[in-house]
Design a protein around this motif. Structure first.
Motif, PDB file in Angstrom:
ATOM      1  N   TYR A   1      -6.775  -6.201  -6.536  1.00 13.43           N
ATOM      2  CA  TYR A   1      -7.980  -5.374  -6.428  1.00 13.43           C
ATOM      3  C   TYR A   1      -7.788  -4.042  -7.143  1.00 13.43           C
ATOM      4  O   TYR A   1      -8.688  -3.556  -7.834  1.00 13.43           O
ATOM      5  N   TYR A   2      -6.598  -3.443  -6.995  1.00 12.06           N
ATOM      6  CA  TYR A   2      -6.319  -2.166  -7.649  1.00 12.06           C
ATOM      7  C   TYR A   2      -6.438  -2.257  -9.165  1.00 12.06           C
ATOM      8  O   TYR A   2      -6.844  -1.291  -9.819  1.00 12.06           O
TER       9      TYR A   2
ATOM     10  N   LEU B   1      -8.854  -0.114   2.986  1.00 11.37           N
ATOM     11  CA  LEU B   1      -8.265  -1.450   2.943  1.00 11.37           C
ATOM     12  C   LEU B   1      -7.214  -1.611   4.026  1.00 11.37           C
ATOM     13  O   LEU B   1      -7.186  -2.611   4.746  1.00 11.37           O
TER      14      LEU B   1
ATOM     15  N   SER C   1       0.627  -2.049 -10.691  1.00  7.63           N
ATOM     16  CA  SER C   1      -0.110  -3.278 -10.415  1.00  7.63           C
ATOM     17  C   SER C   1       0.104  -4.309 -11.523  1.00  7.63           C
ATOM     18  O   SER C   1       0.276  -5.504 -11.246  1.00  7.63           O
TER      19      SER C   1
ATOM     20  N   GLY D   1      -6.638   3.146  -0.919  1.00  9.20           N
ATOM     21  CA  GLY D   1      -5.906   2.412   0.088  1.00  9.20           C
ATOM     22  C   GLY D   1      -6.355   2.521   1.539  1.00  9.20           C
ATOM     23  O   GLY D   1      -6.378   1.506   2.252  1.00  9.20           O
TER      24      GLY D   1
ATOM     25  N   LEU E   1      -1.957  -9.188   2.210  1.00  4.37           N
ATOM     26  CA  LEU E   1      -2.353  -7.789   2.032  1.00  4.37           C
ATOM     27  C   LEU E   1      -1.781  -7.230   0.733  1.00  4.37           C
ATOM     28  O   LEU E   1      -2.495  -6.623  -0.073  1.00  4.37           O
TER      29      LEU E   1
ATOM     30  N   SER F   1     -13.763   1.918  -0.445  1.00  2.36           N
ATOM     31  CA  SER F   1     -12.559   2.044  -1.260  1.00  2.36           C
ATOM     32  C   SER F   1     -12.899   2.451  -2.693  1.00  2.36           C
ATOM     33  O   SER F   1     -12.228   3.303  -3.289  1.00  2.36           O
TER      34      SER F   1
ATOM     35  N   THR G   1      -3.300  -9.213  -2.551  1.00  3.30           N
ATOM     36  CA  THR G   1      -4.736  -9.049  -2.759  1.00  3.30           C
ATOM     37  C   THR G   1      -5.090  -7.610  -3.094  1.00  3.30           C
ATOM     38  O   THR G   1      -5.939  -7.358  -3.963  1.00  3.30           O
ATOM     39  N   THR G   2      -4.444  -6.652  -2.424  1.00  2.24           N
ATOM     40  CA  THR G   2      -4.742  -5.256  -2.731  1.00  2.24           C
ATOM     41  C   THR G   2      -4.266  -4.882  -4.132  1.00  2.24           C
ATOM     42  O   THR G   2      -4.955  -4.147  -4.840  1.00  2.24           O
TER      43      THR G   2
ATOM     44  N   TYR H   1       0.856  -1.175   0.000  1.00  2.00           N
ATOM     45  CA  TYR H   1       0.000   0.000   0.000  1.00  2.00           C
ATOM     46  C   TYR H   1       0.893   1.226   0.000  1.00  2.00           C
ATOM     47  O   TYR H   1       2.114   1.133   0.174  1.00  2.00           O
TER      48      TYR H   1
END
Length: 238
Positions: A166-167, A145, A54, A142, A159, A131, A162-163, A23
């Motif tokens: 998701y991004y 999350l 990403s 961010g 973390l 989010s 997965t983030t 993050y």
């Protein structure tokens, strides 16, 4: 020229943090980009660069993704994307920065005081929704999350992976909606292109740091980033 140098420094620091912790790119990048660009330009630059980061990272860490959690976050975000784009188009950015800054400081204080959160399906969806709203409105998905995952004690590997996954969805959807409804400009894309080398350098250095960062250090960095971001948003909105 000075603005471009500042842009490169901001992107290097933000990508280093994002890659090493999972993050931080938007949390650090967007507030500082507001210093050198108009609000909508800064938000779109942040989204473009976050998408690039990403895409570069996701293949190597794909095995660490929690697919069930990822699906819930994405479904929840869809409910937040639409109201978020109306905030982006019609609400004073200064007011929104003040609200978000105050919320971040309040929730961070609760986390420092060892507030714990029990993970549930509903909370996963709600976190994704908030989010998504923050992504289309100010390009910063961010904080919800990070606050949620810190509260439930999510492992740093889960973390980060997965983030990032998701991004990919939430940033792409937000960028399409912003361009479709409000357009874009050449300065946004030129600035993003100039910042790409520093983005890739930050990714390289961040992957190295990630291997040597223990969970306690990870938590401390989380708190510092959130406190800094909350204070900055509050001060810059006045």
């Amino acid at each position: 020229m000075e603005d471009w140098i500042l842009l490169v420094v901001i992107v290097l620091a933000a990508s280093l943090l994002q890659t090493s912790t999972g993050y931080g790119f938007s949390i650090i990048g967007t507030p500082f980009l507001f210093l050198i660009y108009p609000a909508h330009t800064a938000i779109q630059i942040n989204i473009i660069l976050s998408l690039c980061l990403s895409f570069v990272m996701i293949y190597n860490i794909r095995k660490e993704i929690d697919p069930v959690l990822l699906t819930r976050l994405i479904k929840g975000s869809i409910l937040g994307l639409v109201p978020g784009i109306f905030i982006y188009l019609y609400v004073d950015v200064q007011w929104l920065k003040m609200v978000v800054g105050g919320l971040i400081l309040l929730l961070t204080a609760l986390l420092i005081l060892k507030l714990t959160v029990r993970q549930t399906v509903t909370k996963d969806y709600v976190t994704g929704g908030i989010s998504g709203l923050l992504t289309t409105s100010i390009g910063v998905p961010g904080p919800p999350l990070l606050l949620y995952f810190a509260g439930v004690g999510t492992r740093k590997e889960t973390l980060r992976s997965t983030t990032l996954a998701y991004y990919l969805f939430v940033y792409l959807a937000s960028l399409i909606m912003q361009i479709g409804l409000d357009g874009t400009n050449s300065e946004t894309w030129i600035s993003a292109a100039i910042a790409l080398p520093s983005l890739f350098l930050g990714i390289f250095l961040g992957q190295f740091l990630f291997k040597y960062m223990n969970q306690q250090v990870f938590k401390m960095i989380t708190y510092v980033i959130l406190l800094f971001t909350g204070l900055y948003l509050l001060i810059s909105s006045m």
